[in-house]
Design a protein around this motif. Structure first.
Motif, mmCIF file in Angstrom:
data_model
loop_
_atom_site.group_PDB
_atom_site.id
_atom_site.type_symbol
_atom_site.label_atom_id
_atom_site.label_comp_id
_atom_site.label_asym_id
_atom_site.label_seq_id
_atom_site.Cartn_x
_atom_site.Cartn_y
_atom_site.Cartn_z
ATOM 1 N N ASN A 89 18.910 20.533 -18.428
ATOM 2 C CA ASN A 89 18.219 21.452 -19.339
ATOM 3 C C ASN A 89 18.597 21.215 -20.794
ATOM 4 O O ASN A 89 18.850 22.158 -21.542
ATOM 5 C CB ASN A 89 18.544 22.903 -18.960
ATOM 6 C CG ASN A 89 18.009 23.271 -17.606
ATOM 7 O OD1 ASN A 89 16.812 23.419 -17.439
ATOM 8 N ND2 ASN A 89 18.900 23.385 -16.637
ATOM 9 N N LEU A 90 18.601 19.967 -21.219
ATOM 10 C CA LEU A 90 19.022 19.657 -22.581
ATOM 11 C C LEU A 90 18.114 20.275 -23.636
ATOM 12 O O LEU A 90 18.556 20.584 -24.730
ATOM 13 C CB LEU A 90 19.103 18.142 -22.778
ATOM 14 C CG LEU A 90 20.189 17.431 -21.971
ATOM 15 C CD1 LEU A 90 20.100 15.927 -22.172
ATOM 16 C CD2 LEU A 90 21.569 17.945 -22.320
ATOM 17 N N ALA A 91 16.860 20.472 -23.310
ATOM 18 C CA ALA A 91 15.919 21.031 -24.286
ATOM 19 C C ALA A 91 16.046 22.544 -24.408
ATOM 20 O O ALA A 91 15.659 23.111 -25.420
ATOM 21 C CB ALA A 91 14.487 20.663 -23.912
ATOM 22 N N ALA A 92 16.576 23.191 -23.385
ATOM 23 C CA ALA A 92 16.699 24.650 -23.403
ATOM 24 C C ALA A 92 18.031 25.034 -22.766
ATOM 25 O O ALA A 92 18.080 25.551 -21.649
ATOM 26 C CB ALA A 92 15.539 25.291 -22.652
ATOM 27 N N LEU A 93 19.096 24.749 -23.474
ATOM 28 C CA LEU A 93 20.433 24.993 -22.935
ATOM 29 C C LEU A 93 20.667 26.493 -22.724
ATOM 30 O O LEU A 93 20.398 27.296 -23.617
ATOM 31 C CB LEU A 93 21.490 24.445 -23.890
ATOM 32 C CG LEU A 93 21.509 22.933 -24.053
ATOM 33 C CD1 LEU A 93 22.405 22.536 -25.218
ATOM 34 C CD2 LEU A 93 21.976 22.264 -22.767
ATOM 35 N N PRO A 94 21.191 26.865 -21.556
ATOM 36 C CA PRO A 94 21.506 28.276 -21.337
ATOM 37 C C PRO A 94 22.750 28.674 -22.120
ATOM 38 O O PRO A 94 23.625 27.838 -22.370
ATOM 39 C CB PRO A 94 21.771 28.338 -19.828
ATOM 40 C CG PRO A 94 22.216 26.958 -19.463
ATOM 41 C CD PRO A 94 21.484 26.028 -20.405
ATOM 42 N N ASN A 95 22.831 29.940 -22.509
ATOM 43 C CA ASN A 95 24.052 30.398 -23.167
ATOM 44 C C ASN A 95 25.154 30.559 -22.111
ATOM 45 O O ASN A 95 24.893 30.498 -20.909
ATOM 46 C CB ASN A 95 23.812 31.680 -23.974
ATOM 47 C CG ASN A 95 23.423 32.859 -23.111
ATOM 48 O OD1 ASN A 95 23.881 33.011 -21.980
ATOM 49 N ND2 ASN A 95 22.571 33.714 -23.638
ATOM 50 N N MET A 96 26.379 30.765 -22.560
ATOM 51 C CA MET A 96 27.521 30.822 -21.646
ATOM 52 C C MET A 96 27.377 31.940 -20.626
ATOM 53 O O MET A 96 27.721 31.767 -19.455
ATOM 54 C CB MET A 96 28.823 30.999 -22.436
ATOM 55 C CG MET A 96 29.335 29.729 -23.048
ATOM 56 S SD MET A 96 29.690 28.435 -21.833
ATOM 57 C CE MET A 96 31.033 29.167 -20.933
ATOM 58 N N GLN A 97 26.886 33.071 -21.039
ATOM 59 C CA GLN A 97 26.746 34.192 -20.121
ATOM 60 C C GLN A 97 25.759 33.857 -19.001
ATOM 61 O O GLN A 97 26.036 34.066 -17.823
ATOM 62 C CB GLN A 97 26.296 35.439 -20.873
ATOM 63 C CG GLN A 97 26.253 36.684 -20.014
ATOM 64 C CD GLN A 97 25.970 37.929 -20.835
ATOM 65 O OE1 GLN A 97 25.991 37.893 -22.059
ATOM 66 N NE2 GLN A 97 25.727 39.026 -20.158
ATOM 67 N N LYS A 98 24.624 33.305 -19.367
ATOM 68 C CA LYS A 98 23.613 32.935 -18.381
ATOM 69 C C LYS A 98 24.130 31.831 -17.471
ATOM 70 O O LYS A 98 23.947 31.873 -16.245
ATOM 71 C CB LYS A 98 22.327 32.501 -19.071
ATOM 72 C CG LYS A 98 21.208 32.175 -18.114
ATOM 73 C CD LYS A 98 19.924 31.818 -18.840
ATOM 74 C CE LYS A 98 18.831 31.482 -17.834
ATOM 75 N NZ LYS A 98 17.620 31.036 -18.486
ATOM 76 N N LEU A 99 24.785 30.842 -18.048
ATOM 77 C CA LEU A 99 25.313 29.724 -17.268
ATOM 78 C C LEU A 99 26.362 30.207 -16.272
ATOM 79 O O LEU A 99 26.339 29.824 -15.100
ATOM 80 C CB LEU A 99 25.899 28.666 -18.204
ATOM 81 C CG LEU A 99 26.404 27.379 -17.569
ATOM 82 C CD1 LEU A 99 25.279 26.644 -16.830
ATOM 83 C CD2 LEU A 99 27.018 26.473 -18.630
ATOM 84 N N SER A 100 27.258 31.068 -16.713
ATOM 85 C CA SER A 100 28.299 31.564 -15.803
ATOM 86 C C SER A 100 27.686 32.388 -14.673
ATOM 87 O O SER A 100 28.130 32.314 -13.532
ATOM 88 C CB SER A 100 29.365 32.352 -16.561
ATOM 89 O OG SER A 100 28.834 33.525 -17.125
#
Length: 108
Positions: free
Chosen positions: A18-29
């Motif tokens: 998802n390089l074009a739309a990187l998730p923020n840390m909260q979403k990723l965790s």
């Protein structure tokens, strides 16, 4: 723990995909099922860099490959990698590689 390692590897794969739309840390965790702090520290332990640094490295390496392997314009590459402004992309690229995207392409 093995489950934390698997979650951190999953986070890495999500970032790469998802390089074009990187998730923020909260979403990723949340996506990988561990808390932000554990993800941040675990990522640094496993990959030797922060999540943000890893994502930037992946973006820059992908941009470099696209410059060398395709005829895509610098603007198109910027959009492909999630940069709103080609100038922001070019600045980050120059900072990372020490040369502008256009110079990289010319020197291939």
């Amino acid at each position: 723990s093995p489950s934390d390692i698997a979650a951190i590897e999953q986070a890495r794969d999500i970032l790469i995909g998802n390089l074009a739309a990187l998730p923020n840390m909260q979403k990723l965790s949340r996506q990988v099922g561990i808390n932000r702090t554990k993800l941040q520290y675990g990522f640094r332990d496993m990959f030797g860099m922060s999540v943000t640094q890893f994502a930037e490295k992946q973006r820059m390496e992908r941009a470099h490959a696209l410059l060398l392997e395709t005829a895509m314009s610098v603007s198109a590459i910027a959009v492909e990698l999630g940069y709103e402004h080609p100038s922001s992309f070019s600045t980050r690229f120059r900072h990372y590689f020490g040369r502008s995207p256009r110079l990289i392409r010319i020197q291939r």
